[in-house]
Every structure is written in structure tokens, then in C-alpha cells.
Design a protein around this motif. Structure first.
Motif, PDB file in Angstrom:
ATOM      1  N   SER A 138       0.853  -1.195   0.000  1.00 37.15           N
ATOM      2  CA  SER A 138       0.000   0.000   0.000  1.00 37.15           C
ATOM      3  C   SER A 138       0.883   1.237   0.000  1.00 37.15           C
ATOM      4  O   SER A 138       1.885   1.287   0.714  1.00 37.15           O
ATOM      5  N   TRP A 139       0.524   2.230  -0.816  1.00 39.16           N
ATOM      6  CA  TRP A 139       1.304   3.461  -0.854  1.00 39.16           C
ATOM      7  C   TRP A 139       0.416   4.621  -1.260  1.00 39.16           C
ATOM      8  O   TRP A 139      -0.591   4.454  -1.933  1.00 39.16           O
ATOM      9  N   VAL A 140       0.810   5.808  -0.812  1.00 36.46           N
ATOM     10  CA  VAL A 140       0.204   7.055  -1.266  1.00 36.46           C
ATOM     11  C   VAL A 140       1.322   8.018  -1.644  1.00 36.46           C
ATOM     12  O   VAL A 140       2.463   7.886  -1.198  1.00 36.46           O
ATOM     13  N   GLN A 141       0.982   8.959  -2.458  1.00 30.22           N
ATOM     14  CA  GLN A 141       1.931  10.009  -2.816  1.00 30.22           C
ATOM     15  C   GLN A 141       2.155  10.927  -1.614  1.00 30.22           C
ATOM     16  O   GLN A 141       1.210  11.253  -0.890  1.00 30.22           O
ATOM     17  N   CYS A 142       3.408  11.302  -1.380  1.00 36.79           N
ATOM     18  CA  CYS A 142       3.732  12.070  -0.183  1.00 36.79           C
ATOM     19  C   CYS A 142       4.523  13.333  -0.506  1.00 36.79           C
ATOM     20  O   CYS A 142       5.210  13.425  -1.514  1.00 36.79           O
ATOM     21  N   GLN A 143       4.405  14.290   0.395  1.00 35.10           N
ATOM     22  CA  GLN A 143       5.253  15.471   0.408  1.00 35.10           C
ATOM     23  C   GLN A 143       6.440  15.229   1.340  1.00 35.10           C
ATOM     24  O   GLN A 143       6.264  14.570   2.361  1.00 35.10           O
ATOM     25  N   PRO A 144       7.641  15.720   1.058  1.00 36.76           N
ATOM     26  CA  PRO A 144       7.996  16.336  -0.225  1.00 36.76           C
ATOM     27  C   PRO A 144       8.241  15.278  -1.284  1.00 36.76           C
ATOM     28  O   PRO A 144       8.758  14.209  -0.986  1.00 36.76           O
ATOM     29  N   CYS A 145       7.836  15.570  -2.500  1.00 42.56           N
ATOM     30  CA  CYS A 145       8.031  14.645  -3.603  1.00 42.56           C
ATOM     31  C   CYS A 145       9.419  14.894  -4.171  1.00 42.56           C
ATOM     32  O   CYS A 145       9.633  15.835  -4.934  1.00 42.56           O
ATOM     33  N   ALA A 146      10.390  14.075  -3.752  1.00 43.59           N
ATOM     34  CA  ALA A 146      11.797  14.367  -4.004  1.00 43.59           C
ATOM     35  C   ALA A 146      12.187  14.261  -5.471  1.00 43.59           C
ATOM     36  O   ALA A 146      13.074  14.984  -5.924  1.00 43.59           O
ATOM     37  N   GLU A 194      20.397   4.697   4.376  1.00 42.90           N
ATOM     38  CA  GLU A 194      21.229   4.550   5.571  1.00 42.90           C
ATOM     39  C   GLU A 194      21.375   5.845   6.368  1.00 42.90           C
ATOM     40  O   GLU A 194      21.438   5.819   7.604  1.00 42.90           O
ATOM     41  N   LYS A 195      21.424   6.965   5.699  1.00 41.50           N
ATOM     42  CA  LYS A 195      21.679   8.232   6.384  1.00 41.50           C
ATOM     43  C   LYS A 195      20.629   8.520   7.448  1.00 41.50           C
ATOM     44  O   LYS A 195      20.937   9.053   8.517  1.00 41.50           O
ATOM     45  N   GLU A 196      19.372   8.150   7.163  1.00 39.57           N
ATOM     46  CA  GLU A 196      18.308   8.396   8.141  1.00 39.57           C
ATOM     47  C   GLU A 196      17.689   7.104   8.658  1.00 39.57           C
ATOM     48  O   GLU A 196      16.674   7.134   9.349  1.00 39.57           O
ATOM     49  N   ASP A 197      18.324   5.965   8.331  1.00 44.21           N
ATOM     50  CA  ASP A 197      17.856   4.651   8.797  1.00 44.21           C
ATOM     51  C   ASP A 197      16.381   4.449   8.444  1.00 44.21           C
ATOM     52  O   ASP A 197      15.555   4.117   9.286  1.00 44.21           O
ATOM     53  N   SER A 198      16.051   4.647   7.154  1.00 42.51           N
ATOM     54  CA  SER A 198      14.675   4.485   6.673  1.00 42.51           C
ATOM     55  C   SER A 198      14.592   3.343   5.673  1.00 42.51           C
ATOM     56  O   SER A 198      15.382   3.264   4.723  1.00 42.51           O
ATOM     57  N   CYS A 199      13.637   2.454   5.899  1.00 48.61           N
ATOM     58  CA  CYS A 199      13.371   1.355   4.975  1.00 48.61           C
ATOM     59  C   CYS A 199      12.739   1.918   3.698  1.00 48.61           C
ATOM     60  O   CYS A 199      11.843   2.764   3.756  1.00 48.61           O
ATOM     61  N   THR A 200      13.194   1.452   2.554  1.00 43.51           N
ATOM     62  CA  THR A 200      12.673   1.940   1.280  1.00 43.51           C
ATOM     63  C   THR A 200      12.005   0.792   0.516  1.00 43.51           C
ATOM     64  O   THR A 200      12.175  -0.379   0.842  1.00 43.51           O
ATOM     65  N   TRP A 209       4.435   0.065 -17.006  1.00 41.25           N
ATOM     66  CA  TRP A 209       3.767   1.335 -17.309  1.00 41.25           C
ATOM     67  C   TRP A 209       3.632   2.210 -16.070  1.00 41.25           C
ATOM     68  O   TRP A 209       3.428   3.421 -16.181  1.00 41.25           O
ATOM     69  N   ALA A 210       3.752   1.601 -14.874  1.00 38.89           N
ATOM     70  CA  ALA A 210       3.632   2.371 -13.634  1.00 38.89           C
ATOM     71  C   ALA A 210       4.605   1.831 -12.604  1.00 38.89           C
ATOM     72  O   ALA A 210       4.897   0.632 -12.566  1.00 38.89           O
ATOM     73  N   TYR A 211       5.128   2.724 -11.781  1.00 37.04           N
ATOM     74  CA  TYR A 211       5.980   2.303 -10.675  1.00 37.04           C
ATOM     75  C   TYR A 211       5.879   3.321  -9.549  1.00 37.04           C
ATOM     76  O   TYR A 211       5.424   4.457  -9.738  1.00 37.04           O
ATOM     77  N   SER A 212       6.311   2.908  -8.358  1.00 39.45           N
ATOM     78  CA  SER A 212       6.391   3.796  -7.211  1.00 39.45           C
ATOM     79  C   SER A 212       7.625   3.435  -6.401  1.00 39.45           C
ATOM     80  O   SER A 212       7.894   2.259  -6.155  1.00 39.45           O
ATOM     81  N   VAL A 213       8.371   4.457  -5.998  1.00 41.12           N
ATOM     82  CA  VAL A 213       9.573   4.281  -5.188  1.00 41.12           C
ATOM     83  C   VAL A 213       9.495   5.266  -4.028  1.00 41.12           C
ATOM     84  O   VAL A 213       9.111   6.429  -4.218  1.00 41.12           O
ATOM     85  N   GLY A 214       9.824   4.820  -2.821  1.00 33.08           N
ATOM     86  CA  GLY A 214       9.759   5.741  -1.697  1.00 33.08           C
ATOM     87  C   GLY A 214      10.194   5.115  -0.396  1.00 33.08           C
ATOM     88  O   GLY A 214      10.868   4.077  -0.370  1.00 33.08           O
ATOM     89  N   LYS A 215       9.788   5.721   0.709  1.00 38.85           N
ATOM     90  CA  LYS A 215      10.131   5.275   2.058  1.00 38.85           C
ATOM     91  C   LYS A 215       8.899   4.689   2.738  1.00 38.85           C
ATOM     92  O   LYS A 215       7.779   5.152   2.512  1.00 38.85           O
ATOM     93  N   MET A 216       9.125   3.693   3.571  1.00 39.46           N
ATOM     94  CA  MET A 216       8.052   3.110   4.359  1.00 39.46           C
ATOM     95  C   MET A 216       7.874   3.905   5.653  1.00 39.46           C
ATOM     96  O   MET A 216       8.856   4.293   6.294  1.00 39.46           O
ATOM     97  N   PHE A 232       2.777   1.776   5.470  1.00 35.95           N
ATOM     98  CA  PHE A 232       2.519   1.991   4.050  1.00 35.95           C
ATOM     99  C   PHE A 232       3.670   2.776   3.436  1.00 35.95           C
ATOM    100  O   PHE A 232       4.527   3.317   4.145  1.00 35.95           O
ATOM    101  N   GLY A 233       3.692   2.835   2.137  1.00 40.77           N
ATOM    102  CA  GLY A 233       4.748   3.533   1.431  1.00 40.77           C
ATOM    103  C   GLY A 233       4.419   4.994   1.215  1.00 40.77           C
ATOM    104  O   GLY A 233       3.285   5.341   0.890  1.00 40.77           O
ATOM    105  N   CYS A 234       5.421   5.841   1.398  1.00 38.17           N
ATOM    106  CA  CYS A 234       5.336   7.258   1.050  1.00 38.17           C
ATOM    107  C   CYS A 234       6.118   7.445  -0.243  1.00 38.17           C
ATOM    108  O   CYS A 234       7.353   7.421  -0.251  1.00 38.17           O
ATOM    109  N   SER A 235       5.404   7.599  -1.341  1.00 37.97           N
ATOM    110  CA  SER A 235       6.057   7.644  -2.639  1.00 37.97           C
ATOM    111  C   SER A 235       6.776   8.968  -2.852  1.00 37.97           C
ATOM    112  O   SER A 235       6.201  10.043  -2.684  1.00 37.97           O
ATOM    113  N   MET A 236       8.049   8.878  -3.235  1.00 35.45           N
ATOM    114  CA  MET A 236       8.848  10.065  -3.552  1.00 35.45           C
ATOM    115  C   MET A 236       9.166  10.148  -5.035  1.00 35.45           C
ATOM    116  O   MET A 236       9.629  11.173  -5.520  1.00 35.45           O
TER     117      MET A 236
END
Length: 472
Positions: A138-146, A194-200, A209-216, A232-236
Motif C-alpha cells: 500500500s502506498w500514497v503520494q507524499c510530500q515532499p516529492c523528491a 542509511e543516512k536516516e535509517d529508513s526502509c525503502t 507502465w507504472a511504478y512507485s519508489v519511496g520510504k516506508m 505503508f509507502g510514502c512515494s517520492m
């Protein structure tokens, strides 16, 4: 919808969520028992969480469609980082459960049909997301969108900002959840910032045709009067052609939306998911999480099991009967995918279906089109349109003349399909079937079109899948 290892056609479902009491309705609306636009999840007599589902042309939705159109004309926009609703709409959609959310018939959000509303964070932000039993993340689009955002409709809610939610927490790289995510998504590289110890995470759909990459992240999800922690995923970085906030997966992994919800027995007392997606615009559908009426499944039950090659749920298909001819005699796995529009078959089965139906259609003056053949679809044109093509296709209307199909499953469950579940009018191709082939698939796919109007139940706790005829 399944992810890249099993590419297929995509159908996103628009689940329209509202509470049970109608307010401010006309006399005609009262007869239809239209719900209000207040965001809440009703609890039915069996203690299950119930959502109403409507065809996009249902009369109950028309007042909300008008309001949505008026809001769009005032310049509300959800594109990019600066997207969002106008001040009044944003106040309504992000506040408590007693405030209103418009249920919208609007193809500018999604060309498919059904979304569901989720309330995330504190203070809460409500987003419309696609529901998908064919994927698990599960993911949603998040701010900031890097890197890159997709255009999010204002009517799908504001872009979620975890930095503004005081209950938002990152998922650490060393956590068990992060390891499970890497395994189930088949990530080839370490999923860690690694810099902020965040799972991606990284997930790709269909043919890419579609993809999403971000932080959990983990944050608060509101269900009725209860609250739970949802990962859930925060898409960046996202490539996505639709306009809702994201996708919620109902697959079998521990981190899917449904499996996480099942971890709260005070919210979900029985592990089952039921839904009916309406084909008739005058009838409401539903989605229910929890207990269901077992005696009502007149289509029978079939064993439900976790898919062999991916974290989804599957059935065993044992037969396919087309126009009275049995085409399938051996058993095979079939994934149940609410996020797929078409039912995908093995090439050999598809070829038999193509031949059988084409012979039947020729008897009523319809011919197989070569363009659809190249696209792995089965479509037909009338003799008039086929021989005297002028760029206009005459819509088919004699539904009772069409050949019948039935899909049989282990244990005796069967779907005797109404013609409108098998065929549909395509303005560019003619009269088309809801079946397709995809040689790259590891499993066959039971798509959304063939099950519309049927009540379907994933009884995960009881390890069975049930059908009920003509529910919505």
C-alpha cells in the motif's frame, strides 16, 4: 493488478465510501436510500465493517458529481507539490469523521470504477486510493516529492505530508518488517536509506507502465471509531497515469492493508473480505471486511490458497465451458485480482476459446477483427461494419443471442456468466470479450469484469472462496 513479474492489464476499482444516513435528499433520492457524504465505516449486523459501492452513474452520486464539477471550474488543482483542494474542501476532507466528503463521479480521477477512502495520520488526511487484491503493498503520494510526482486530483484529497502528522514514524532498516518487504517484493538491492535509517521500497506494475519508489512509514489509520497503526509507502518518485492518491494492496503478505487490519481483532473479528461490484447503475454494491452470510453463497465454495509464485490469493480452475463445449479438462491455478479488468488465460486455452466463440459469432453475422487479434484481445464487428468500414462502430444490443460461458472451480463452485460479464462494447474495436492472453504470466488471472454483479468472498480464515449470484 500484479507487479512486474506477472505483467497484465490493469483495472483500478473506485470504492465510494459514505455513511448510512441520507441528508438533504429529494423525494426520489429517499426512495433510493442514498447515503450521506459523511466519511465513516458502518458496522453491519454481523459485526463486519461495511462500505457501500456504487456504479459511477448511480443517481446517488450525481449531486456529488455536480459539486465536484463546480469545484473544478473554480480552479482547484491537485497537480504536483502545490496541489490540493481549495480552503473549504481541504478543511472538510481532512477534518474529523463528522465532516463531509463528496462522493464523486469524475473520470478525471480514474477511468476505471472504484476507489476507497482512507483516513491517515493525526490530524487526519483523507485520500482516495485504488483497491487491489492482485498486489500487496500500500502506498500514497507524499510530500515532499523528491523526484517526480504524478498529478493527483484535488478530489482525491491533498497530498499526504508525514512531516505534518505527529503520529508518523519511519520504518527502520533493521526491522523485521523491512526484511519481509524486501523478500516479498523481490528487491535485488538493500532497501535502506542509511543516512536516516529508513526502509525503502520499489514496486513496478504490469509491463512497467507504472511504478512507485519511496520510504516506508507507520501512521494512524482510522476505521470507524477505532484507530490502528498502518505501515505503508510514502512515494517520492512515481510514474502513474491515473489521478488518485495511490494504491492499497489486499494481497497475502503480512504488510498488505488487509493483513495488517486483521492484526487488530477488536476491529476485524473474522478474517474475510467480501465485495460486489455493480454493473447496473441503479444498484448499489458493497465491500465488507469481516463476517459474512455463509448460507447465501449459492454459487458454491472453492478452496482458497496463497498463490504459488506471488503474495496473492488463488483458486483452482477445473473447467471452462464455452457455447456448450468444454475447453479445459485439467486443473490450473487462477489468481483472483480485483485490480485486473480482463481474465487472462494460458495461450492454449485462449486459442480454444477464440476458435469456439468465433464460430458461434459467425452464425449471428459477426466477424473476428484482426487488429484485436494482434493485441491479444477477442473482438468482433457486424457484417455491416466489417465489410463497409467507415470509422463508426454500431454498438451491439442483442445480448441474449450471445454464446454462454461458465468457469468451474475445485469443489464444485461455478460461475455461469451473464453475457454482459463476458462481452462489452468497445467504441474502437467493436464487441469485445473480457478475456485475454498473456504468455508472460505464471498464473492465470480471474479479472474484475467477469465477477461484476456477483457477491465474492475471500474467507481467508476458513480457506475458502465463495460466489453468490446477482447480488448487485
Amino acid at each position: 493488478m500484479v507487479i512486474l513479474e506477472q505483467p497484465q492489464l490493469l483495472l483500478l476499482l473506485l470504492l465510494l465510501v459514505a455513511a448510512a444516513a441520507a441528508t438533504g435528499a429529494t423525494a426520489a433520492d429517499d426512495e433510493l436510500e442514498c447515503p450521506s457524504s459523511i466519511f465513516d465505516h458502518a458496522v453491519n449486523s454481523q459485526g463486519a465493517i461495511q462500505f457501500p459501492v456504487f456504479h459511477k452513474k448511480h443517481q446517488c452520486l450525481r449531486p456529488w458529481s455536480v459539486r465536484a464539477t463546480q469545484a473544478s471550474s473554480t480552479g482547484a488543482s491537485g497537480a504536483g507539490k502545490g496541489g490540493g483542494l481549495n480552503n473549504l474542501q481541504e478543511e472538510e476532507i481532512t477534518s474529523s469523521s463528522s465532516t463531509k466528503i463528496d462522493v464523486i463521479e469524475d473520470s478525471s480521477i480514474n477511468d476505471f470504477l472504484f476507489l476507497m477512502a482512507v483516513s491517515l495520520g493525526k490530524p487526519p488526511v483523507v485520500n482516495l486510493v485504488a483497491i487491489d487484491t492482485g498486489s500487496t503493498l500500500s502506498w500514497v503520494q507524499c510530500q515532499p516529492c523528491a523526484v517526480h510526482c504524478h498529478t493527483q486530483s484535488a478530489k482525491a484529497g491533498p497530498i499526504f505530508d508525514p512531516g505534518r502528522s505527529y503520529t508518523s514514524r519511519r520504518v527502520r532498516c533493521s526491522s523485521v518488517k523491512c526484511g519481509e518487504l524486501r523478500y516479498d517484493l523481490r528487491l535485488q538491492q538493500a532497501n535502506c536509506m542509511e543516512k536516516e535509517d529508513s526502509c525503502t521500497y520499489s514496486v513496478t506494475y504490469g509491463n512497467g507502465w507504472a511504478y512507485s519508489v519511496g520510504k516506508m512509514v507507520t501512521d494512524t489509520l482510522r476505521i470507524g471509531d477505532s484507530f490502528m497503526d498502518l505501515m505503508f509507502g510514502c512515494s517520492m518518485d512515481v510514474k502513474y497515469s491515473e489521478f488518485e492518491a495511490g494504491i492499497f494492496g489486499f494481497g497475502s503478505s503480512s504488510f498488505s492493508f488487509f493483513e495488517q487490519l486483521a492484526g487488530y481483532p477488536d476491529i476485524l473479528s473474522y478474517k474475510a473480505l467480501s465485495y460486489c461490484l455493480p454493473t447496473d447503475e441503479t444498484k448499489p454494491g458493497y465491500m465488507i471486511l469481516g463476517r459474512y452470510d455463509r448460507a447465501a453463497m449459492d454459487g458454491g465454495y472453492t478452496p482458497l490458497f496463497r498463490s504459488i509464485n506471488r503474495p496473492t490469493y488463488s483458486l483452482t480452475m477445473e473447467m471452462l465451458i464455452a457455447n456448450g463445449q468444454r475447453l479445459v479438462t485439467s486443473s490450473s491455478e487462477m489468481i483472483v485480482d480485483s485490480g485486473a479488468q480482463r481474465t487472462s488465460l494460458w495461450p492454449s486455452t485462449f486459442a480454444l476459446l477464440d476458435k469456439t466463440i468465433t464460430q458461434a459469432m459467425s452464425s449471428i453475422g459477426y466477424h473476428r477483427t484482426s487488429r484485436a487479434r494482434q493485441e491479444s484481445y477477442i473482438c468482433y464487428l457486424s457484417e455491416h461494419d466489417y465489410s463497409g468500414w467507415n470509422g463508426t462502430i454500431t454498438p451491439f444490443s442483442n445480448w441474449s443471442a450471445l454464446p454462454l460461458l461458465e468457469i468451474g472451480f475445485a469443489g464444485g463452485a461455478a460461475l455461469a456468466l451473464p453475457p454482459r460479464n463476458v462481452f462489452y462494447n468497445d467504441p474502437h474495436r467493436g464487441l469485445c470479450m473480457t478475456f485475454a492472453q498473456n504468455p508472460a504470466l505464471r498464473s492465470q488471472i480471474l479479472g474484475n469484469r467477469v465477477t461484476r454483479s456477483f457477491g465474492t468472498t475471500f474467507d481467508i480464515q476458513g480457506k475458502q472462496f465463495g460466489f453468490k449470484y446477482a447480488v448487485c
